[in-house]
Design an enzyme around this catalytic site. Structure first.
Site, PDB file in Angstrom:
ATOM      1  N   ARG A 137      -2.858 -42.251  10.030  1.00 40.54           N
ATOM      2  CA  ARG A 137      -4.108 -42.740  10.366  1.00 40.54           C
ATOM      3  C   ARG A 137      -5.076 -42.244   9.182  1.00 40.54           C
ATOM      4  NH1 ARG A 137      -5.449 -45.191  15.937  1.00 40.54           N
ATOM      5  NH2 ARG A 137      -6.649 -46.762  14.247  1.00 40.54           N
ATOM      6  N   LYS A 142     -12.461 -54.166  23.237  1.00 35.83           N
ATOM      7  CA  LYS A 142     -13.242 -52.983  23.262  1.00 35.83           C
ATOM      8  C   LYS A 142     -13.750 -52.293  21.693  1.00 35.83           C
ATOM      9  CE  LYS A 142      -9.922 -49.743  22.732  1.00 35.83           C
ATOM     10  NZ  LYS A 142      -9.999 -49.203  21.073  1.00 35.83           N
ATOM     11  N   ASN A 143     -12.169 -52.823  20.407  1.00 38.00           N
ATOM     12  CA  ASN A 143     -12.919 -52.367  19.746  1.00 38.00           C
ATOM     13  C   ASN A 143     -13.771 -53.177  19.174  1.00 38.00           C
ATOM     14  OD1 ASN A 143     -10.630 -51.027  19.895  1.00 38.00           O
ATOM     15  ND2 ASN A 143      -8.786 -52.738  18.847  1.00 38.00           N
ATOM     16  N   ASP A 154      -1.446 -54.660  17.521  1.00 35.38           N
ATOM     17  CA  ASP A 154      -1.882 -53.973  19.034  1.00 35.38           C
ATOM     18  C   ASP A 154      -1.286 -54.657  19.988  1.00 35.38           C
ATOM     19  OD1 ASP A 154      -3.024 -52.356  18.171  1.00 35.38           O
ATOM     20  OD2 ASP A 154      -5.806 -52.571  18.367  1.00 35.38           O
ATOM     21  N   ARG A 188      -8.906 -46.380  28.470  1.00 34.35           N
ATOM     22  CA  ARG A 188      -9.208 -46.113  27.325  1.00 34.35           C
ATOM     23  C   ARG A 188      -9.615 -47.125  26.533  1.00 34.35           C
ATOM     24  NH1 ARG A 188      -7.658 -42.193  22.488  1.00 34.35           N
ATOM     25  NH2 ARG A 188      -8.890 -42.989  22.321  1.00 34.35           N
ATOM     26  N   CYS A 216      -2.946 -38.995  14.584  1.00 38.29           N
ATOM     27  CA  CYS A 216      -2.426 -39.675  16.580  1.00 38.29           C
ATOM     28  C   CYS A 216      -1.528 -40.099  16.225  1.00 38.29           C
ATOM     29  CB  CYS A 216      -4.191 -40.246  15.937  1.00 38.29           C
ATOM     30  SG  CYS A 216      -3.407 -42.772  15.461  1.00 38.29           S
TER      31      CYS A 216
HETATM   32  C1  EPZ Z   1      -8.344 -50.260  14.573  1.00 34.59           C
HETATM   33  O1  EPZ Z   1      -7.889 -49.676  13.721  1.00 34.59           O
HETATM   34  C2  EPZ Z   1      -8.578 -50.937  14.769  1.00 34.59           C
HETATM   35  N1  EPZ Z   1      -8.780 -49.608  16.013  1.00 34.59           N
HETATM   36  C3  EPZ Z   1      -6.731 -50.167  16.001  1.00 34.59           C
HETATM   37  O2  EPZ Z   1      -6.743 -50.393  17.830  1.00 34.59           O
HETATM   38  C4  EPZ Z   1      -5.990 -51.096  15.460  1.00 34.59           C
HETATM   39  O3  EPZ Z   1      -4.355 -50.827  15.485  1.00 34.59           O
HETATM   40  C5  EPZ Z   1      -6.192 -51.686  13.549  1.00 34.59           C
HETATM   41  O4  EPZ Z   1      -7.886 -51.931  13.062  1.00 34.59           O
HETATM   42  C6  EPZ Z   1      -5.645 -52.603  12.864  1.00 34.59           C
HETATM   43  O5  EPZ Z   1      -6.184 -53.969  14.089  1.00 34.59           O
HETATM   44  C7  EPZ Z   1     -10.129 -50.302  16.377  1.00 34.59           C
HETATM   45  O6  EPZ Z   1     -10.530 -51.421  16.308  1.00 34.59           O
HETATM   46  C8  EPZ Z   1     -10.995 -49.358  16.678  1.00 34.59           C
HETATM   47  P1  EPZ Z   1      -7.071 -49.984  10.033  1.00 34.59           P
HETATM   48  P2  EPZ Z   1      -8.149 -49.036  12.336  1.00 34.59           P
HETATM   49  O7  EPZ Z   1      -7.873 -49.072   8.818  1.00 34.59           O
HETATM   50  O8  EPZ Z   1      -9.403 -49.421  12.103  1.00 34.59           O
HETATM   51  C9  EPZ Z   1      -4.398 -47.298   6.957  1.00 34.59           C
HETATM   52  C10 EPZ Z   1      -6.123 -49.705  20.294  1.00 34.59           C
HETATM   53  O9  EPZ Z   1      -4.722 -49.756  20.557  1.00 34.59           O
HETATM   54  N2  EPZ Z   1      -5.756 -46.840   6.217  1.00 34.59           N
HETATM   55  O10 EPZ Z   1      -7.555 -51.227   9.857  1.00 34.59           O
HETATM   56  O11 EPZ Z   1      -8.631 -47.368  12.197  1.00 34.59           O
HETATM   57  C11 EPZ Z   1      -3.948 -46.981   8.203  1.00 34.59           C
HETATM   58  O12 EPZ Z   1      -3.448 -46.087   7.921  1.00 34.59           O
HETATM   59  C12 EPZ Z   1      -6.678 -49.441  18.190  1.00 34.59           C
HETATM   60  O13 EPZ Z   1      -6.594 -50.356  20.527  1.00 34.59           O
HETATM   61  C13 EPZ Z   1      -5.550 -45.970   5.641  1.00 34.59           C
HETATM   62  O14 EPZ Z   1      -4.229 -45.731   4.561  1.00 34.59           O
HETATM   63  O15 EPZ Z   1      -7.347 -49.432  11.774  1.00 34.59           O
HETATM   64  C14 EPZ Z   1      -3.018 -48.154   8.693  1.00 34.59           C
HETATM   65  O16 EPZ Z   1      -1.461 -48.447   8.278  1.00 34.59           O
HETATM   66  C15 EPZ Z   1      -5.343 -48.571  17.815  1.00 34.59           C
HETATM   67  N3  EPZ Z   1      -6.172 -45.481   5.252  1.00 34.59           N
HETATM   68  C16 EPZ Z   1      -4.036 -49.363   8.035  1.00 34.59           C
HETATM   69  O17 EPZ Z   1      -4.354 -49.319   7.176  1.00 34.59           O
HETATM   70  C17 EPZ Z   1      -7.808 -45.569   5.597  1.00 34.59           C
HETATM   71  O18 EPZ Z   1      -8.576 -44.675   4.769  1.00 34.59           O
HETATM   72  C18 EPZ Z   1      -4.750 -50.652   8.693  1.00 34.59           C
HETATM   73  O19 EPZ Z   1      -5.349 -49.453   9.420  1.00 34.59           O
HETATM   74  C19 EPZ Z   1      -7.737 -46.615   6.178  1.00 34.59           C
HETATM   75  C20 EPZ Z   1      -6.719 -47.574   6.775  1.00 34.59           C
END
Ligand code: EPZ
Length: 430
Positions: A131, A22-23, A316, A408, A126
């Protein structure tokens, strides 16, 4: 609303085909906005999130087609999806759609890079944390975009195109790295992305962009160099297998006992999680056809884990591992370092008899001899599936409510588990 009914206590034996990730599928679909030619994606999973993103892309003018059945198709083969963003008719992504799927915010990068403008709703909070998207916006600003936030929307403009720059992430972000790759691919000049996410899904996107004509070096490492090009072409790309689905079923087998081949799984995509599963007492063997997980009746050993960006233990899989540890012979510590609020499954696992205490970002799990079935519900995808795993090992009946979370991200979950001997059925409606 559909529910899943599980009668626990049956071991899993057989094989489970692993679907496309998915991701990886979601950012690959979004990359179709970068070109006026057709992007063909093979091994697409059949998931609610994919269908929703097709709708979101359709709102920008992207046409889609899914291949019908072909002679010689494997029964479990993924879909082949063709996406054509020949005419982008709308550069606005409205709140009603973005709020339903956070990843759709990423359309801001290709829209801005190709069209010079984008207006995309901020995604909002969320279930697993606040996030923010500040780092994604930092990327666009570094590449020369003018940004304004008004009425809950980010309005991004770069009428003369984006310009290559150095982008240094203060923390690893998957979505930030996807955004940087897509925006930099069509920028003028060279960009260097430092502290990039190394997740396999980022590498998959980079490989697909290269097939589309992008000049990218270092995808899958922490420093990525992108030399912008004036236009990208169509391409054909197969989505990589889902490492989270793989890890989830591996943990289910470790939990119930049995012997299951996870067909098409690639162990190097989740080595850290497989190592933890082995430490817990299951046997994991890689072969040409996938990953085989076995466990006989012996008790589970407690194992501590801490979630980390790739190649560390994935966030995840944290909820699923907690379900597994709830039956271990002793205490384990599970620390969540990526998201601040990803423990919503703790209270629901407790309804099945798990003993878990929270201490800041760590959950202390005291293994119990038996879990007992109960009605449960969860607030996100991975939490829901952790309840399914726990239900498979619990005595009696577990009803998992809010199955739409599972739909999902898990293709035909009850079918895949049912074929391996689990007693699991979908109760439609109600
Ligand atoms: C991706 O989300 C995945 N989603 C998530 O999977 C996964 O948990 C996550 O990466 C971490 O591996 C998809 O690929 C669609 P991040 P993403 O940006 O990209 C912080 C699932 O269940 N951050 O790597 O949104 C954030 O809050 C989902 O399939 C900021 O602070 O995650 C987090 O603490 C859930 N500012 C950390 O970085 C930003 O602008 C990592 O988040 C962006 C992120």
């Amino acid at each position: 609303m559909d529910r899943i009914r599980i009668v626990g206590g049956h071991s899993l034996n057989g094989s489970i085909p692993i679907s496309g990730a998915k991701n990886a599928a979601l950012p690959l679909m979004i990359a179709s906005l970068l070109t006026d030619e057709i992007l063909t994606l093979e091994n697409m999973p059949r998931l609610a999130d994919v269908n929703l993103l097709i709708r979101i892309l359709g709102n920008h003018g992207v046409d889609h087609a899914v291949d019908g059945k072909r002679r010689g198709d494997q029964p479990n083969a993924g879909n082949t999806l063709h996406l054509s963003a020949r005419n982008i008719v709308d550069t606005t992504a409205p709140y009603e759609l973005v709020s339903r799927m956070r990843a759709s915010f990423w359309v801001i990068a290709p829209l801005l890079a190709r069209m010079g403008e984008a207006k995309v709703s901020l995604p909002g909070g969320c279930a697993i944390g606040t996030r923010p998207v500040d780092l994604l916006l930092m990327v666009l600003e570094r590449l020369g975009a003018d940004l304004d936030i008004a009425g809950g929307y980010v309005i991004a403009k770069a009428p003369k195109g984006l310009k290559g720059a150095e982008i240094v992430f203060p923390k690893v972000t998957v979505g930030g790295t996807h955004t940087a790759l897509m925006a930099a691919a069509l920028a003028q000049g060279t960009s260097v992305i430092c502290n990039a996410a190394r997740e396999p899904e980022v590498q998959d996107l980079a490989e697909c962009l290269v097939k589309m004509g992008a000049r990218i070096k270092g995808g899958g490492t922490s420093t990525i160099e992108v030399e912008g090009v004036a236009r990208l072409s169509g391409a054909r790309h197969a989505v990589l297998p889902d490492r989270i689905e793989t890890g989830t079923y591996a943990m289910a087998v470790a939990m119930t006992g049995g012997d299951v081949l996870l067909e098409g799984a690639r162990p190097e995509l989740l080595q850290s999680a497989l190592d933890s599963i082995e430490k817990a007492g299951a046997t994991v063997k890689a072969s040409n056809s996938g990953v085989r997980v076995t466990r006989n009746g012996a008790g589970l050993t407690p194992v501590d884990v801490s979630t980390e960006p790739f190649p560390g233990f994935p966030t995840d899989l944290q909820a699923q591992f907690m379900a597994l540890m709830s039956r271990a012979r002793g205490s384990s510590r599970i620390t969540e370092t990526i998201f601040e609020n990803r423990f919503m499954h703790v209270q629901e696992l407790a309804r099945l008899g798990a003993r878990i205490r929270l201490d800041g970002e760590t959950a202390i799990v005291d293994g119990v001899e038996r879990l007992r079935g109960a009605p449960v519900m969860a607030t996100d995808l991975r939490a829901s599936v952790s309840l399914v795993i726990a239900g498979l090992a619990a005595e009696g009946e577990t009803i998992v409510n809010r199955v739409y979370h599972l739909d999902r991200g898990f293709e035909r979950l009850e079918d895949k588990l049912g074929r391996c001997g689990a007693v699991v059925e979908r109760l439609v409606g109600g």
